[in-house]
Write an enzyme that holds these catalytic residues in place. Structure first.
Site, short mmCIF file in Angstrom:
data_model
loop_
_atom_site.label_atom_id
_atom_site.label_comp_id
_atom_site.label_asym_id
_atom_site.label_seq_id
_atom_site.Cartn_x
_atom_site.Cartn_y
_atom_site.Cartn_z
N ARG A 32 0.84 -1.21 0.00
CA ARG A 32 0.00 0.00 0.00
C ARG A 32 0.88 1.26 0.00
O ARG A 32 0.63 2.20 -0.74
CB ARG A 32 -0.91 0.03 1.23
CG ARG A 32 -1.80 -1.16 1.41
CD ARG A 32 -3.07 -1.14 0.55
NE ARG A 32 -3.46 -2.50 0.19
CZ ARG A 32 -4.05 -3.36 1.00
NH1 ARG A 32 -4.38 -3.00 2.22
NH2 ARG A 32 -4.32 -4.60 0.60
N GLU A 176 -13.99 -14.35 10.28
CA GLU A 176 -13.95 -13.89 8.89
C GLU A 176 -13.62 -15.00 7.90
O GLU A 176 -12.46 -15.35 7.70
CB GLU A 176 -12.91 -12.75 8.75
CG GLU A 176 -12.80 -12.22 7.33
CD GLU A 176 -11.77 -11.10 7.15
OE1 GLU A 176 -11.05 -10.78 8.11
OE2 GLU A 176 -11.70 -10.55 6.04
N LYS A 221 -17.69 -11.57 9.92
CA LYS A 221 -17.16 -10.67 8.89
C LYS A 221 -17.11 -11.41 7.55
O LYS A 221 -16.12 -12.05 7.22
CB LYS A 221 -15.76 -10.18 9.29
CG LYS A 221 -15.09 -9.28 8.25
CD LYS A 221 -13.91 -8.52 8.84
CE LYS A 221 -13.17 -7.75 7.76
NZ LYS A 221 -12.23 -6.78 8.32
N GLY A 263 -12.97 -6.31 0.31
CA GLY A 263 -12.49 -7.36 -0.59
C GLY A 263 -12.09 -6.96 -2.01
O GLY A 263 -12.02 -7.83 -2.87
N GLY A 264 -11.87 -5.68 -2.27
CA GLY A 264 -11.49 -5.27 -3.62
C GLY A 264 -12.58 -4.53 -4.36
O GLY A 264 -12.41 -4.12 -5.51
N SER A 290 -16.55 -3.42 8.09
CA SER A 290 -15.24 -3.60 8.71
C SER A 290 -14.24 -3.52 7.56
O SER A 290 -13.60 -4.49 7.20
CB SER A 290 -15.17 -4.96 9.43
OG SER A 290 -13.86 -5.17 9.93
P1 13P Z 1 -10.67 -5.14 2.94
O1 13P Z 1 -11.89 -4.34 3.35
O2 13P Z 1 -9.63 -4.32 2.26
O3 13P Z 1 -11.04 -6.41 2.23
O4 13P Z 1 -9.97 -5.58 4.29
C1 13P Z 1 -10.73 -6.02 5.34
C2 13P Z 1 -10.00 -7.04 6.10
O5 13P Z 1 -9.79 -6.89 7.29
C3 13P Z 1 -9.54 -8.25 5.42
O6 13P Z 1 -9.11 -9.19 6.32
#
Ligand code: 13P
Length: 340
Positions: A32, A176, A221, A263-264, A290
């Site tokens: 990043r 998640e 999540k 998620g992109g 989140s």
């Molecule tokens: P993103 O919202 O960028 O997908 O990241 C959330 C996250 O915590 C992934 O583990």
């Protein structure tokens, strides 16, 4: 603070607020920062995250922040522990406790997330350092013939073991199971994502029950039901309807809240989808964000690694947090984006 798991979980999804995922591993944050031409060092990682933690939006729209181990132990430039900036804004501290996804033996192209060994001890230390919730991400890829039952069950089982360990230590687990939108080749349909997400969540809740996890003290999540990154894009209403259909079929109403990963998705897509789902309520659980990339991307760009841009970075962060705060109650509208 000896809050119950339920108190903590309810705070994490309090009305109009959501979670900032700032727990990028050292490898991910390096990518990043390099995207804006900044070298990743302990100081640059600290400066970037400090900029967000000091932003006004923390107080109004961010219920909790997920940290990477390094950040939990870091101080701001003036010596204040970063964790004090978060709690000072009335937000909860979360910690990523998995150690990452590694290839799963006998299952080419699939992974298992590690980090269970020694976890009870680490959870106790994190609790002492002020963490009140944790995160573990299992990764499921859609591809020709994938995922397999072996990978789905192994990841669900690890998530359930993690959740039980967290709860024993007084920490709320964010559970998640991410079905990737950018697997290989990443051109799967929304129908395929729906089928796989349903299978993954059904398996996950079976494993959570078998591990005797208290469902009133977790936050789920999930990914949204969406087509692959390189497939035709479904409309907002379709994503919202299909995601809600899967969640209603699989997530017990005893679960206090669901906080999506981005998620992109683009920043605006992630906001529009969340708002559409909340506008389709009433729902049995709180539904919020989140987000990592979808909350941070404009702030990262506006900041650009320059101290003179801290205010601009914070403005960008405040705007995204406010838009997602509105989405968490279903009142976001595209026109509001122009007021940035
Ligand atoms: P993103 O919202 O960028 O997908 O990241 C959330 C996250 O915590 C992934 O583990």
């Amino acid at each position: 603070m000896s809050d119950s798991l339920q108190d903590i979980a309810n705070r994490m999804v309090s009305t109009g607020k959501g979670i900032l995922a700032a727990d990028e591993s050292t490898g991910s944050i390096k990518k990043r920062l390099e995207s804006i031409g900044v070298e990743s060092t302990p100081e640059s990682r600290r400066d970037y995250r400090e900029m967000m933690f000091r932003a006004d939006a923390m107080k109004d729209y961010i219920s909790g922040v997920i940290l990477f181990d390094e950040t939990l132990r870091q101080n701001a430039a003036d010596g204040t522990p970063l964790r004090d900036l978060i709690t000072g804004a009335g937000s909860l501290i979360g910690i990523k406790v998995d150690t990452g996804a590694v290839p799963l033996q006998n299952f080419p192209g699939e992974t298992i997330t590690e980090g269970l060994d020694g976890l009870p001890k680490r959870i106790a230390e994190y609790h002492d350092l002020g963490a009140r919730f944790a995160k573990w991400r299992g990764v499921i890829a859609i591809s020709n013939g994938l995922p397999t039952w072996g990978a789905v069950r192994s990841n669900a089982h690890a998530l359930a073991r993690y959740a039980a360990i967290c709860q024993e230590g007084g920490i709320v687990p964010i559970v998640e199971p991410e079905v990737l939108m950018d697997g290989v080749p990443g051109d799967h349909s929304i129908e395929r994502c729906q089928e796989v997400t349903r299978w993954v969540l059904e398996t996950l809740f079976t494993e959570l029950k078998e591990a005797r996890v208290d469902l009133t003290g977790i936050i789920l999540k999930p990914n949204m039901v969406i087509d692959g990154k390189h497939a035709r894009k479904a409309g907002v209403a379709q994503v919202a309807e299909r995601t809600l259909a899967v969640l209603k079929a699989t997530v017990p109403s005893t679960v206090p809240g669901i906080a999506f990963l981005s998620g992109g998705q683009t920043t605006e897509e992630a906001t529009a989808h969340l708002s559409a789902m909340n506008a389709m309520g009433p729902l049995p659980w709180k539904l919020t964000f989140s987000y990592g990339r979808a909350l941070q991307a404009p702030a990262l760009k506006a900041w650009g690694g320059k101290s003179e841009n801290v205010a601009a970075g914070q403005r960008a962060f405040n705007h995204r947090a406010r838009m997602n705060g509105l989405a968490a109650v279903g009142t976001w509208a595209a026109e509001l984006e122009k007021a940035a």
